[in-house]
Design an enzyme around this catalytic site. Structure first.
Site, mmCIF file in Angstrom:
data_model
loop_
_atom_site.group_PDB
_atom_site.id
_atom_site.type_symbol
_atom_site.label_atom_id
_atom_site.label_comp_id
_atom_site.label_asym_id
_atom_site.label_seq_id
_atom_site.Cartn_x
_atom_site.Cartn_y
_atom_site.Cartn_z
ATOM 1 N N GLU A 40 -71.549 31.454 -51.428
ATOM 2 C CA GLU A 40 -70.898 30.413 -50.393
ATOM 3 C C GLU A 40 -72.029 30.499 -49.660
ATOM 4 O O GLU A 40 -72.246 30.941 -48.794
ATOM 5 C CB GLU A 40 -69.314 30.629 -50.077
ATOM 6 C CG GLU A 40 -69.070 30.307 -48.906
ATOM 7 C CD GLU A 40 -67.482 31.221 -48.347
ATOM 8 O OE1 GLU A 40 -68.073 31.119 -47.252
ATOM 9 O OE2 GLU A 40 -67.561 32.507 -48.680
ATOM 10 N N LYS A 128 -58.245 33.911 -49.112
ATOM 11 C CA LYS A 128 -59.665 35.024 -48.729
ATOM 12 C C LYS A 128 -58.546 35.967 -48.072
ATOM 13 O O LYS A 128 -58.236 35.563 -46.556
ATOM 14 C CB LYS A 128 -60.214 34.291 -47.898
ATOM 15 C CG LYS A 128 -61.661 34.939 -47.998
ATOM 16 C CD LYS A 128 -62.948 33.693 -46.788
ATOM 17 C CE LYS A 128 -62.272 33.565 -45.422
ATOM 18 N NZ LYS A 128 -63.374 33.444 -44.590
#
Length: 207
Positions: A40, A128
């Site tokens: 990411e 998350k």
């Protein structure tokens, strides 16, 4: 590709915050070479969208490349156009809603049970749990008591010692940033980054 299954299988999501697009790409190259293939690039990185586009053109589709810190709808549109395979947000942002709207798989930031349910109701592929370090691995175990099917990824202060603890507590994967990247994202040793990557992979291999 089933992103959720791939993240579960790979267990590690490397989070890259670098001082520019070239450095971000260099770190991606090192990490992929070391065996970490879910990455990411945070939009706090100057030129992050450029780095995502370059990495996407360089690597096989089996290397997962997403965009982090997606806050606004415009950012969601921009990273999708650059080829990001998923968006990661720090919270339930307007960028999260736009990601769902345009069909970009979403890993939505949340912390409390209410936020986690809201993120899943929004359409997040996974949540998350951030900042995970605030409550530790046991918190994920507690979350799974009322929410046993919630796909959770632990992010925030996760290191090579605690990563397997979060996985054992029910996280499908862990997102790791500073403990993995160290100073490599600002000009530090890439060989040291590769060594840290190997240590992280070893730490989660038996969980």
């Amino acid at each position: 590709m089933d992103l959720l299954a791939e993240l579960t299988d790979r267990k590690l999501l490397a989070i890259i915050r670098a001082d520019g697009p070239d450095r971000a790409l260099e770190c991606i190259q090192t990490l992929v070479g070391a065996g970490i293939t879910a990455l990411e690039v945070s939009l706090t990185t100057p030129g992050a969208v450029e780095a995502i586009a370059k990495a996407r053109s360089e690597f096989d589709p089996s290397v997962l490349i997403g965009a982090g810190t997606v806050v606004t709808p415009a950012q969601a549109d921009e990273v999708a156009a650059a080829g990001a395979g998923f968006a990661v947000t720090p919270a339930i942002t307007r960028g999260a809603a736009q990601s769902v709207e345009i069909g970009l798989p979403l890993l939505c930031g949340a912390l409390t049970p209410t936020e986690i349910v809201n993120a899943l109701d929004l359409g997040a592929l996974a949540v998350k749990v951030f900042p995970a370090k605030l409550h530790g691995p046991g918190y994920l175990r507690e979350l799974h008591a009322p929410l046993p099917d919630a796909p959770l990824i632990a992010v925030g202060g996760v290191d090579a010692v605690t990563a397997p603890q979060y996985l054992a507590a029910g996280a499908l994967a862990v997102g790791v940033s500073s403990p993995l990247l160290g100073d490599a994202a600002t000009g530090g040793s890439q060989s040291d980054l590769a060594a840290r990557a190997s240590a992280f992979l070893k730490a989660v291999s038996d969980v």
